[in-house]
Enzyme design. Structure first.
Site, PDB file in Angstrom:
ATOM      1  N   HIS A   8       0.809  -1.223   0.000  1.00 53.70           N
ATOM      2  CA  HIS A   8       0.000   0.000   0.000  1.00 53.70           C
ATOM      3  C   HIS A   8       0.844   1.275   0.000  1.00 53.70           C
ATOM      4  O   HIS A   8       0.344   2.338  -0.312  1.00 53.70           O
ATOM      5  CB  HIS A   8      -1.029  -0.015   1.133  1.00 53.70           C
ATOM      6  CG  HIS A   8      -0.462   0.279   2.487  1.00 53.70           C
ATOM      7  ND1 HIS A   8       0.200  -0.654   3.225  1.00 53.70           N
ATOM      8  CD2 HIS A   8      -0.467   1.406   3.244  1.00 53.70           C
ATOM      9  CE1 HIS A   8       0.575  -0.119   4.377  1.00 53.70           C
ATOM     10  NE2 HIS A   8       0.182   1.139   4.416  1.00 53.70           N
ATOM     11  N   HIS A  43       7.652  -2.412   1.947  1.00 58.16           N
ATOM     12  CA  HIS A  43       7.531  -0.953   1.841  1.00 58.16           C
ATOM     13  C   HIS A  43       8.892  -0.267   1.667  1.00 58.16           C
ATOM     14  O   HIS A  43       9.082   0.569   0.793  1.00 58.16           O
ATOM     15  CB  HIS A  43       6.866  -0.366   3.093  1.00 58.16           C
ATOM     16  CG  HIS A  43       5.549  -1.004   3.436  1.00 58.16           C
ATOM     17  ND1 HIS A  43       4.659  -1.444   2.481  1.00 58.16           N
ATOM     18  CD2 HIS A  43       4.954  -1.262   4.635  1.00 58.16           C
ATOM     19  CE1 HIS A  43       3.592  -1.949   3.083  1.00 58.16           C
ATOM     20  NE2 HIS A  43       3.745  -1.850   4.378  1.00 58.16           N
TER      21      HIS A  43
HETATM   22  C1  BG6 Z   1       1.656  -2.458   7.253  1.00 55.95           C
HETATM   23  C2  BG6 Z   1       2.407  -3.123   8.364  1.00 55.95           C
HETATM   24  O1  BG6 Z   1       1.976  -3.031   6.021  1.00 55.95           O
HETATM   25  O2  BG6 Z   1       2.000  -1.077   7.223  1.00 55.95           O
HETATM   26  C3  BG6 Z   1       2.103  -2.457   9.698  1.00 55.95           C
HETATM   27  O3  BG6 Z   1       2.019  -4.483   8.422  1.00 55.95           O
HETATM   28  C4  BG6 Z   1       2.358  -0.973   9.613  1.00 55.95           C
HETATM   29  O4  BG6 Z   1       2.870  -3.027  10.730  1.00 55.95           O
HETATM   30  C5  BG6 Z   1       1.656  -0.379   8.406  1.00 55.95           C
HETATM   31  O5  BG6 Z   1       1.856  -0.386  10.798  1.00 55.95           O
HETATM   32  C6  BG6 Z   1       2.048   1.065   8.206  1.00 55.95           C
HETATM   33  O6  BG6 Z   1       1.208   1.606   7.225  1.00 55.95           O
HETATM   34  P1  BG6 Z   1       0.821   3.149   7.270  1.00 55.95           P
HETATM   35  O7  BG6 Z   1       0.051   3.367   6.014  1.00 55.95           O
HETATM   36  O8  BG6 Z   1      -0.008   3.333   8.507  1.00 55.95           O
HETATM   37  O9  BG6 Z   1       2.109   3.884   7.320  1.00 55.95           O
END
Ligand code: BG6
Length: 501
Positions: free
Chosen positions: A181, A243
């Site tokens: 994401h 990520h």
């Molecule tokens: C997720 C992880 O993919 O991304 C989580 O599994 C993390 O541990 C999250 O908290 C962070 O996403 P964002 O969009 O809140 O920065």
């Protein structure tokens, strides 16, 4: 006006944290902003028994908690599109009744047999779900049939490859959408635009001009209620393999031939193939850490080992700092410093490019320090981009002051910014894979991570702890300070003001 394809979304794991925090709000926002035609339904699947009405209440609450700018009327007209289906993921009967439900909903909502399965479950359940979908003929429809897979994709290269083979038995690569994401975040998409639509940035984007790069994803939250998952994943599988490595690849890749998914992926893969943890004799290149009891945002919080579903003797890391290098012509010699962790003092995802500072004979008699230039991408919060440079202070005496020019995303586009999951779910409907990761990318990302894990297994016997509410263990500071550099401290921005720093 864009036509949005009709479809039924079937979400496995519909009572979990991801569904409530991200997916339910995203479906609603898509509906509210007209990104879903009226011909859609969402089926939430989980093991607990639940009535449709109860599920709708759950979604309503999730939307109200996690979204801004909700229209109450739209929320009421959205809820009747939601349905709940209870089954265990290895139970034939549950999949048979799911098939019947889908046939019914297709007639009811005129969805032209378009199906999107979303596997928001623990990774070890993917295989069981996909094979049951196949067994019950749910992978074949007269419309399109796509499957979205949440990360982490496997737990290492070997398990990822096995998982990929198992999924490929049911779905073709065209049908599989691997979600990361972070790729759906506006400022991450802006990276490529800033780099390739602006000659002034494209020119110095290499080892001739860039001294080092820092990528940080810090979170104030702990592991929330995800102990079972996190104990298996840890920070390396949860954040770095996906990520963070995507952010490195997007920062370092060469210009793609076109903005088509396959050309972008080709360039990202070239970076991943050359990316490795740097080899500095005697100096750490990987630092792990685990948060212990402390204070975040003035509130006391428990340590990782005290969290629900966590082994009280667990050695699983919740923090990582890494020094990476890219062994290619463009980046050779430029360290990429990574820092990510839970229970940090701030929520902050940033990329900094620090430019080299050449000696400036013109100013050699000046007693003050002249700051080097840097470019800052604020992925979240305070989304924006800032360029830091030096200006003259008015007056006869020569005085130089550091200053920054700021692009504030929210000031310019606030109301029109979709959340990452809205964008990605919509892209899947439109069969656009630009912001999804391919199997090849995933495979190379695991290849980058394997030697890092190997270093950890051989050097970290007991994971160092850090006080919750701090920036990680002191070893992380030493990792960068040994190179004569320091970590950037994320500043707070208010309303995108340009100014001194
Ligand atoms: C997720 C992880 O993919 O991304 C989580 O599994 C993390 O541990 C999250 O908290 C962070 O996403 P964002 O969009 O809140 O920065």
């Amino acid at each position: 006006m864009v036509d949005h394809p009709p479809a039924i979304f079937v979400v496995f794991g519909a009572t979990g944290d991801l569904f409530n925090r991200k997916l339910a709000p995203a479906f609603f926002k898509m509906y509210q902003s007209g990104w879903l035609s009226d011909a859609f339904a969402v089926v939430g699947i989980a093991r607990k028994p639940k009535a449709n009405e109860e599920f709708r209440e759950q979604v309503k609450h999730a939307v109200q908690t996690h979204s801004r700018g909700i229209s109450a009327t739209k929320l009421e007209s959205f809820l009747p599109h939601l349905f709940y289906h209870q089954t265990h993921f290895d139970e034939d009967e549950g999949f048979e009744t799911l098939r019947e439900l889908i046939l019914f909903l297709d007639k009811e909502f005129h969805t032209q047999q378009n199906l999107v399965f979303y596997l928001a479950t623990l990774p070890h359940q993917f295989h069981s779900i996909s094979s049951k979908l196949k067994k019950h003929g749910l992978d074949k429809t007269n419309g399109f049939c796509r499957v979205i897979i949440e990360k982490p994709f496997g737990k290492d290269l070997q398990s990822a490859a096995l998982l990929n083979r198992q999924l490929s038995d049911v779905f073709s690569e065209e049908q599989i959408f691997r979600i990361d994401h972070y790729l759906g975040k506006e400022l991450v998409q802006n990276l490529l635009i800033t780099r390739f639509a602006n000659d002034i940035f494209q020119h110095p984007w290499n080892n001739k001009f860039v001294d080092s790069v820092q990528i940080m994803v810090a979170e104030q939250t702990g592991i929330q209620n995800r102990g079972t998952y996190y104990e298996k994943a840890g920070v390396l599988n949860d954040m770095v393999q996906n990520h963070i490595l995507q952010l490195v690849a997007l920062t370092a890749m060469d210009a793609p031939k076109s903005l088509d998914a396959k050309d972008i992926v080709t360039e990202k893969i070239k970076v991943l193939k050359q990316l490795h943890s740097s080899n500095r004799k005697g100096n750490n290149v990987v630092v792990l850490g685990q948060y212990r009891q402390g204070t975040v945002d003035d509130k006391p919080v428990v340590g990782y080992r005290e969290e629900k579903d966590v082994d009280p003797y667990s050695n699983v890391p919740t923090f990582a700092a890494l020094r990476l290098e890219i062994n290619n012509k463009t980046w050779k010699g430029v360290p990429f410093y990574i820092r990510t962790g839970k229970r940090m003092p701030k929520n902050s995802a940033r990329i900094w490019l620090d430019f080299k500072s050449k000696t400036k004979p013109l100013f050699q008699n000046l007693s003050q320090k002249i700051h080097s230039n840097h470019l800052e991408f604020r992925i979240q919060p305070d989304e924006g981009i800032a360029l830091f440079f030096n200006v003259k202070v008015p007056g006869r005496k020569l005085e130089i002051k550091p200053y920054h020019l700021d692009f504030c995303h929210e000031c310019e586009f606030a109301l029109n910014t979709p959340e990452a999951y809205e964008r990605l779910l919509s892209d899947c409907l439109h069969n656009d894979k630009t912001l999804f990761t391919s199997w090849e990318e995933t495979r190379y990302a695991w290849k980058v991570l394997e030697p890092i894990k190997h270093i950890c297994e051989h050097t970290v016997t007991e994971c160092p702890t850090y006080l919750a509410g701090t920036w990680g263990p002191k070893e992380a500071d030493e990792l960068i300070e040994k190179d004569g550099r320091t970590w950037h401290a994320p500043k707070d921005y208010t309303g995108g003001k340009n100014g001194a720093y």
